[in-house]
Structure formats: C-alpha cells, structure tokens
Design a protein around this motif. Structure first.
Motif, PDB file in Angstrom:
ATOM      1  N   VAL A 132       0.783  -1.202   0.058  1.00 47.19           N
ATOM      2  CA  VAL A 132       0.038  -0.002  -0.065  1.00 47.19           C
ATOM      3  C   VAL A 132       1.063   1.312   0.108  1.00 47.19           C
ATOM      4  CG1 VAL A 132      -2.044   1.236   1.276  1.00 47.19           C
ATOM      5  CG2 VAL A 132      -1.578  -1.065   1.259  1.00 47.19           C
ATOM      6  N   ARG A 133       1.004   2.019  -1.075  1.00 52.34           N
ATOM      7  CA  ARG A 133       1.827   3.061  -1.288  1.00 52.34           C
ATOM      8  C   ARG A 133       1.082   4.302  -1.695  1.00 52.34           C
ATOM      9  NH1 ARG A 133       5.200   5.187  -5.164  1.00 52.34           N
ATOM     10  NH2 ARG A 133       7.183   5.760  -4.426  1.00 52.34           N
ATOM     11  N   HIS A 134       1.195   5.399  -1.163  1.00 51.98           N
ATOM     12  CA  HIS A 134       0.767   6.738  -1.636  1.00 51.98           C
ATOM     13  C   HIS A 134       1.665   7.866  -1.564  1.00 51.98           C
ATOM     14  CE1 HIS A 134      -3.711   5.341  -1.976  1.00 51.98           C
ATOM     15  NE2 HIS A 134      -2.968   4.628  -1.242  1.00 51.98           N
ATOM     16  N   ASP A 135       1.765   8.896  -2.348  1.00 49.57           N
ATOM     17  CA  ASP A 135       2.569   9.948  -2.281  1.00 49.57           C
ATOM     18  C   ASP A 135       2.011  11.142  -1.961  1.00 49.57           C
ATOM     19  OD1 ASP A 135       5.115   8.587  -2.841  1.00 49.57           O
ATOM     20  OD2 ASP A 135       4.277   7.991  -4.592  1.00 49.57           O
ATOM     21  N   ASP A 136       2.726  12.141  -1.379  1.00 46.22           N
ATOM     22  CA  ASP A 136       2.160  13.646  -1.164  1.00 46.22           C
ATOM     23  C   ASP A 136       0.646  13.580  -0.629  1.00 46.22           C
ATOM     24  OD1 ASP A 136       2.163  16.310  -1.419  1.00 46.22           O
ATOM     25  OD2 ASP A 136       1.490  16.290  -3.389  1.00 46.22           O
ATOM     26  N   VAL A 137       0.307  13.044   0.389  1.00 44.80           N
ATOM     27  CA  VAL A 137      -1.027  13.052   1.151  1.00 44.80           C
ATOM     28  C   VAL A 137      -0.984  14.006   2.244  1.00 44.80           C
ATOM     29  CG1 VAL A 137      -1.607  10.440   0.506  1.00 44.80           C
ATOM     30  CG2 VAL A 137      -0.368  10.807   2.617  1.00 44.80           C
ATOM     31  N   SER A 138      -1.894  14.361   2.528  1.00 41.41           N
ATOM     32  CA  SER A 138      -2.073  15.621   3.492  1.00 41.41           C
ATOM     33  C   SER A 138      -2.135  14.974   4.945  1.00 41.41           C
ATOM     34  CB  SER A 138      -3.392  16.512   3.299  1.00 41.41           C
ATOM     35  OG  SER A 138      -4.585  15.823   3.278  1.00 41.41           O
ATOM     36  N   SER A 139      -2.795  13.843   5.122  1.00 38.89           N
ATOM     37  CA  SER A 139      -3.094  13.169   6.437  1.00 38.89           C
ATOM     38  C   SER A 139      -3.409  11.699   6.145  1.00 38.89           C
ATOM     39  CB  SER A 139      -4.170  13.693   7.216  1.00 38.89           C
ATOM     40  OG  SER A 139      -5.342  13.497   6.416  1.00 38.89           O
ATOM     41  N   VAL A 140      -2.958  10.910   7.370  1.00 45.31           N
ATOM     42  CA  VAL A 140      -2.900   9.398   7.485  1.00 45.31           C
ATOM     43  C   VAL A 140      -3.356   9.088   8.718  1.00 45.31           C
ATOM     44  CG1 VAL A 140      -1.920   7.227   7.195  1.00 45.31           C
ATOM     45  CG2 VAL A 140      -1.200   9.090   5.682  1.00 45.31           C
ATOM     46  N   CYS A 141      -4.393   8.378   8.787  1.00 40.82           N
ATOM     47  CA  CYS A 141      -4.931   7.639  10.279  1.00 40.82           C
ATOM     48  C   CYS A 141      -4.867   6.294  10.378  1.00 40.82           C
ATOM     49  CB  CYS A 141      -6.299   8.216  10.380  1.00 40.82           C
ATOM     50  SG  CYS A 141      -7.096   7.992  12.175  1.00 40.82           S
ATOM     51  N   VAL A 142      -4.057   5.718  11.304  1.00 39.78           N
ATOM     52  CA  VAL A 142      -3.748   4.531  11.852  1.00 39.78           C
ATOM     53  C   VAL A 142      -4.210   3.987  13.016  1.00 39.78           C
ATOM     54  CG1 VAL A 142      -2.056   2.628  11.740  1.00 39.78           C
ATOM     55  CG2 VAL A 142      -1.652   4.781  10.184  1.00 39.78           C
ATOM     56  N   LYS A 143      -5.094   3.013  12.782  1.00 40.13           N
ATOM     57  CA  LYS A 143      -5.782   2.494  14.014  1.00 40.13           C
ATOM     58  C   LYS A 143      -5.181   0.877  14.048  1.00 40.13           C
ATOM     59  CE  LYS A 143      -9.847   5.439  13.800  1.00 40.13           C
ATOM     60  NZ  LYS A 143     -11.473   5.273  13.706  1.00 40.13           N
ATOM     61  N   ALA A 144      -4.979   0.367  15.134  1.00 33.95           N
ATOM     62  CA  ALA A 144      -4.703  -0.911  15.404  1.00 33.95           C
ATOM     63  C   ALA A 144      -5.438  -1.497  16.442  1.00 33.95           C
ATOM     64  CB  ALA A 144      -3.250  -1.055  16.151  1.00 33.95           C
ATOM     65  N   GLU A 145      -5.620  -2.699  16.166  1.00 32.41           N
ATOM     66  CA  GLU A 145      -6.600  -3.574  17.366  1.00 32.41           C
ATOM     67  C   GLU A 145      -6.204  -3.836  18.341  1.00 32.41           C
ATOM     68  OE1 GLU A 145      -5.644  -8.058  15.541  1.00 32.41           O
ATOM     69  OE2 GLU A 145      -7.525  -6.945  14.959  1.00 32.41           O
ATOM     70  N   LYS A 146      -4.649  -3.815  18.588  1.00 31.10           N
ATOM     71  CA  LYS A 146      -3.927  -3.796  19.896  1.00 31.10           C
ATOM     72  C   LYS A 146      -2.906  -2.866  20.016  1.00 31.10           C
ATOM     73  CE  LYS A 146      -5.079  -8.875  20.345  1.00 31.10           C
ATOM     74  NZ  LYS A 146      -4.296 -10.345  20.549  1.00 31.10           N
ATOM     75  N   PRO A 147      -2.315  -2.429  21.044  1.00 28.44           N
ATOM     76  CA  PRO A 147      -1.280  -1.693  20.999  1.00 28.44           C
ATOM     77  C   PRO A 147       0.003  -2.097  20.164  1.00 28.44           C
ATOM     78  CG  PRO A 147      -2.080  -1.669  23.250  1.00 28.44           C
ATOM     79  CD  PRO A 147      -2.565  -2.730  22.599  1.00 28.44           C
ATOM     80  N   VAL A 148       0.711  -1.142  19.413  1.00 31.59           N
ATOM     81  CA  VAL A 148       1.715  -1.483  18.635  1.00 31.59           C
ATOM     82  C   VAL A 148       2.960  -0.460  18.999  1.00 31.59           C
ATOM     83  CG1 VAL A 148       0.551  -2.703  16.884  1.00 31.59           C
ATOM     84  CG2 VAL A 148       0.884  -0.325  16.598  1.00 31.59           C
ATOM     85  N   ASN A 149       4.165  -0.708  18.618  1.00 34.56           N
ATOM     86  CA  ASN A 149       5.147   0.090  18.988  1.00 34.56           C
ATOM     87  C   ASN A 149       5.098   1.348  17.926  1.00 34.56           C
ATOM     88  OD1 ASN A 149       6.666  -0.709  21.227  1.00 34.56           O
ATOM     89  ND2 ASN A 149       7.662  -2.310  19.990  1.00 34.56           N
ATOM     90  N   PHE A 150       5.629   2.578  18.383  1.00 34.51           N
ATOM     91  CA  PHE A 150       5.391   3.851  17.750  1.00 34.51           C
ATOM     92  C   PHE A 150       6.569   4.698  17.711  1.00 34.51           C
ATOM     93  CE2 PHE A 150       3.445   8.330  17.988  1.00 34.51           C
ATOM     94  CZ  PHE A 150       3.935   8.476  16.660  1.00 34.51           C
TER      95      PHE A 150
END
Length: 324
Positions: free
Chosen positions: A280-298
């Motif tokens: 999954v690859r996109h360029d020049d986006v203004s925002s991205v929202c990522v949600k995880a079903e369990k806590p992941v390292n950030f």
C-alpha cells in the motif's frame, strides 16, 4: 544575533574537542549560550524555553547531535512557539550522530567541521530554507512514552515515523544502548524483531482523505522526505518523490511473509521503485490515520515514543526555518 547551542555529549560523533571548536566558531559571529543535555528530553526543554523567550530574544537554536537530538529541538521549538504565539527561532544542525538522516536530506555535510563551516556561512549570508514537517497525534490504550521524553499527544517529526516492525527495531536498539549503534546492529535487530515481534502483528487499518474504506496492513511507514533512512552509507528509499516541500508519503505492507519482505528490502536499497501485491503506497498525502486492534510500537525520527492504538499523521507545509 543570539543563539543557543544544544549539544548531546552522548551522541556517536560528538566530542568535547569538537564541541569547543563549534562553540568558538559560532561565538565569533553570534552571542552564544551553550547547553549540554543531561537526560532524554533535556534538548526539548531548552528549545521550548528559547522559543518562549525565557532565554532572551533567541534567533537561532543549533542542534549538535543525532536525529534524536534534532527531533527534540524541533519539538521544543514548535511547542514553545505555539504556546507563546510567536514564530519559532531558526534551526541550525551540526550532525553528531550515526545516521543524521534529517541533515543529509537537507544536503548538509556529515562531517561536523564541514557542517560548522556551512552553518557559519548560512548565518553570515542569512541563507535559510522553509521545510515542511509531519505531526503525529496519538491516543488509545497504549502505554505512556517508555523513554520519559514526552507524554502521549502530539509529536513532530522531521523525516519519518512508523508503527509496527520499524518501531520494534527501534525498541530493540534502545534496549542495547550500551552498544555502539551500527548498520550491523540495526540489521541483527531487524531480523530478531521480524522473527519475534514483541507485540505480535495485530491488524492495523489505514484511513486516507477521500477514501471510504480503510486499508488493512501489518506494518506502516510514514515519510516526510526521501530517503526514509540510511543503512550505513546506503540510502533506504520507500517514497522517492517525498520531500520537505510536499505532503507525506505512506508505505505499508498488508502481509509480512518472507517473500514480500525480502522483495521490498531489495527494492528499497536499489532505486526504490516498489511493486508488489501486498504493498500500500501513496505519495504527497495531507494526512494518514492508523488504528490498531492492539497496542503496537510507535516511533518518530528513530525515537521510540511508546505503544499506541491510534495515530493520526498530518503534513504541515513550511513549518520551520532552517539555516542551510
């Protein structure tokens, strides 16, 4: 011009002699205050105070250290300027770490002496550049920042951020802080984190502006410039058209099978022209929202923030002035 030099004495390529040379050279052109950091988060505190006017009318804050030091200074400048409702002081960078991704992306010399000469010339000629930054606003049920540097909430980043595998690698390297960081250490840690992910590989959903359906992924990389990072002298390319003058780059993998991972590692170390059914690859986006079903390292700029279940990334154009 008034300036504050923030030095991380623990950074890989810094030394007392180099610090003294840099301070002496800067003091010949500006009214200078030198601060050596004593703990994680100290550089952020100093930069915030400079931006809020608590150290006088500071025009320039110079970060001498690795990418972690630069990130702290940037976060302090941006937060202090916001609180005081004034423009942030100009940022100067003299590389002193092992990777120095932000400085290299700006075209600055890796050698501290050469970088010092470049900075002095920029100060003398008022040579500056406005750069865009990324900001990550996090939440969810994840743990607090494991380093104690920042609390949960907003965190600025200069070149990259990520959830999943790359943040697992950062956690693994942090656990070996007694060892000198090197490409081989990162490579060994990456293999270990791939084979034994500390939090498993919970599904993450990615939301983009205008997309109705979120996309599922197992690891997520967000770029603010290219290269995404360096493996020693070799650049690692994920979103080759990403730059400080545009939006964010998104690179995510929907699966972490060995074939998929090896294919994209090869492509990342070559021209960066990624292709694959799990990408999954996109360029020049203004925002991205990522949600995880369990806590992941950030992680942001190679610094572990903690674990999160939700992070929203936004691009902020022309956010900061840098002496170049």
């Amino acid at each position: 011009m008034r300036a504050v030099l923030v030095v991380n004495p623990q950074a890989t390529a810094t030394s007392p002699g180099g610090r003294d040379v840099l301070a002496h050279a800067l003091a010949s052109q500006v009214k200078l205050e030198v601060v050596e950091t004593e703990h994680r988060g100290h550089a952020m505190t100093v930069a915030r105070a400079a931006a809020r006017g608590e150290l006088g009318d500071v025009d320039l804050v110079v970060a001498h250290g690795g990418d972690g030091t630069v990130n702290e200074v940037v976060n302090g400048l941006m937060d202090g300027a916001r609180r005081a409702a004034v423009p942030a002081p100009m940022l100067g960078v003299v590389p002193g770490g092992s990777a120095n991704v932000f400085a290299r992306a700006l075209g600055l010399p890796r050698d501290p002496v050469e970088a010092t000469h470049r900075l002095l010339h920029a100060v003398e000629t008022r040579s500056t550049r406005r750069v865009g930054l990324g900001i990550a606003e996090s939440g969810g049920t994840g743990a607090d920042d494991v380093t104690g540097a920042v609390a949960s909430g907003a965190r600025w980043f200069t070149f990259n951020a990520g959830l999943g595998w790359d943040a697992d690698v950062v956690e693994g390297v942090d656990a070996r802080r007694g060892k000198r960081t090197s490409p081989s250490l990162y490579a060994r840690t990456a293999v270990s984190a791939y084979l034994r992910p500390p939090h498993g590989r919970p599904a993450m959903s990615i939301g983009l502006p205008g997309d109705e359906e979120p996309v599922e992924a197992r690891t997520v990389f967000v770029s603010n410039t290219d290269p995404w990072s360096y493996l020693g002298p070799r650049p690692v390319h994920l979103n080759t058209t990403c730059s400080f003058d545009g939006g964010l780059g998104l690179f995510a993998l929907r699966g972490m099978g060995m074939t998929t991972v090896l294919r994209h590692l090869r492509q990342a170390l070559k021209q960066g022209k990624h292709r694959g059914s799990r990408l999954v690859r996109h360029d020049d986006v203004s925002s991205v929202c990522v949600k995880a079903e369990k806590p992941v390292n950030f992680q942001v700029d190679g610094d572990l923030v903690g674990t999160r279940t939700r992070v929203e990334f936004r691009s902020v154009p022309q956010a900061l002035t840098v002496a170049v």
